[in-house]
Design an enzyme around this catalytic site. Structure first.
Site, short mmCIF file in Angstrom:
data_model
loop_
_atom_site.label_atom_id
_atom_site.label_comp_id
_atom_site.label_asym_id
_atom_site.label_seq_id
_atom_site.Cartn_x
_atom_site.Cartn_y
_atom_site.Cartn_z
N TYR A 32 -81.88 91.71 -5.59
CA TYR A 32 -82.58 91.44 -4.34
C TYR A 32 -82.87 89.97 -4.09
O TYR A 32 -83.38 89.62 -3.03
CB TYR A 32 -83.88 92.25 -4.28
CG TYR A 32 -83.64 93.73 -4.38
CD1 TYR A 32 -83.03 94.41 -3.33
CD2 TYR A 32 -83.98 94.45 -5.52
CE1 TYR A 32 -82.77 95.77 -3.41
CE2 TYR A 32 -83.74 95.81 -5.60
CZ TYR A 32 -83.13 96.46 -4.55
OH TYR A 32 -82.87 97.80 -4.62
N HIS A 89 -82.07 106.02 3.12
CA HIS A 89 -81.27 107.12 2.59
C HIS A 89 -81.99 108.46 2.62
O HIS A 89 -81.40 109.48 2.27
CB HIS A 89 -80.87 106.79 1.15
CG HIS A 89 -80.60 105.34 0.94
ND1 HIS A 89 -79.53 104.69 1.53
CD2 HIS A 89 -81.28 104.39 0.25
CE1 HIS A 89 -79.56 103.41 1.19
NE2 HIS A 89 -80.61 103.21 0.42
N ASP A 96 -85.53 109.10 13.56
CA ASP A 96 -85.90 109.70 14.85
C ASP A 96 -86.88 108.82 15.62
O ASP A 96 -86.79 108.72 16.85
CB ASP A 96 -86.49 111.09 14.64
CG ASP A 96 -85.44 112.12 14.22
OD1 ASP A 96 -84.23 111.82 14.26
OD2 ASP A 96 -85.85 113.24 13.84
N HIS A 109 -80.20 94.82 5.10
CA HIS A 109 -80.39 95.10 3.68
C HIS A 109 -80.06 93.83 2.90
O HIS A 109 -79.06 93.17 3.19
CB HIS A 109 -79.49 96.24 3.20
CG HIS A 109 -79.81 97.54 3.86
ND1 HIS A 109 -80.83 98.35 3.42
CD2 HIS A 109 -79.25 98.14 4.92
CE1 HIS A 109 -80.88 99.42 4.20
NE2 HIS A 109 -79.94 99.31 5.12
N LEU A 110 -80.87 93.51 1.93
CA LEU A 110 -80.63 92.32 1.12
C LEU A 110 -79.34 92.45 0.31
O LEU A 110 -78.56 91.50 0.23
CB LEU A 110 -81.82 92.10 0.18
CG LEU A 110 -83.13 91.75 0.87
CD1 LEU A 110 -84.32 92.05 -0.02
CD2 LEU A 110 -83.13 90.29 1.30
N SER A 111 -79.13 93.60 -0.29
CA SER A 111 -77.94 93.83 -1.10
C SER A 111 -76.88 94.56 -0.28
O SER A 111 -77.18 95.13 0.77
CB SER A 111 -78.30 94.64 -2.35
OG SER A 111 -78.67 95.96 -1.98
N ARG A 120 -76.76 105.36 -2.08
CA ARG A 120 -77.18 104.28 -1.18
C ARG A 120 -76.17 104.02 -0.07
O ARG A 120 -76.43 103.25 0.85
CB ARG A 120 -77.41 102.99 -1.95
CG ARG A 120 -78.55 103.05 -2.94
CD ARG A 120 -78.77 101.69 -3.57
NE ARG A 120 -79.60 101.78 -4.75
CZ ARG A 120 -80.92 101.78 -4.75
NH1 ARG A 120 -81.58 101.70 -3.61
NH2 ARG A 120 -81.60 101.85 -5.88
#
Length: 156
Positions: A32, A89, A96, A109-111, A120
């Site tokens: 991260y 996930h 919604d 997302h960082l990764s 994931r």
């Protein structure tokens, strides 16, 4: 009677961070990065300001708090940048809520979630996001805000 203070300048956008992101810089820095959440928030505010936006940065480890923030954004913000973290996930409810508020959403997302564990690879949020940015580390937030500014300019 004095006038109420004027709102800060810039188009308001919500930057929402999900569970465990309060541990950035400490939790698995090889995955991260070393930037803290405070570093990410500072980057978001500076990037937003450079594009005529005002970033309202929030983080919660609680799904309902995140959903409440999304609901509030419906009338208080013009767009959302969200890193739903683990809720990507698992949370149909967060997905919604994002769909219901009818605001442009950029997921970050960082990764690179597609180079990680199979569970994931799927994000419920991606189906309602205009754009998904992953694997760029903290810079992904700057990319997300830059793109959101363009979306808002194209659709005022």
């Amino acid at each position: 009677m004095p006038n109420p203070p004027a709102p800060p300048p810039g188009v308001p956008v919500l930057v929402l961070n999900g569970p465990n992101l309060d541990l950035l810089g400490l939790r698995e820095p090889a995955v991260y990065g070393k930037d803290t959440l405070a570093d990410v928030d500072e980057l978001c505010r500076a990037t937003a300001e450079a594009h005529g936006l005002r970033a309202d940065c929030r983080q919660s480890n609680h799904e309902g708090v995140l959903i409440d923030a999304v609901h509030e954004a419906r009338t208080a913000h013009r767009g959302i940048v969200i890193n739903p973290a683990g809720y990507s996930h698992t949370s149909v409810a967060l997905r919604d809520a994002l769909a219901a508020v009818e605001l442009p959403v950029v997921e970050v997302h960082l990764s690179n979630i597609h180079r990680r564990e199979a569970f994931r690879h799927h994000s419920y949020v991606s189906a309602v996001a205009e754009t998904v940015i992953c694997g760029a580390g903290a810079h992904g937030y700057a990319m997300a805000l830059t793109h959101l500014a363009r979306l808002l300019e194209e659709n005022p």
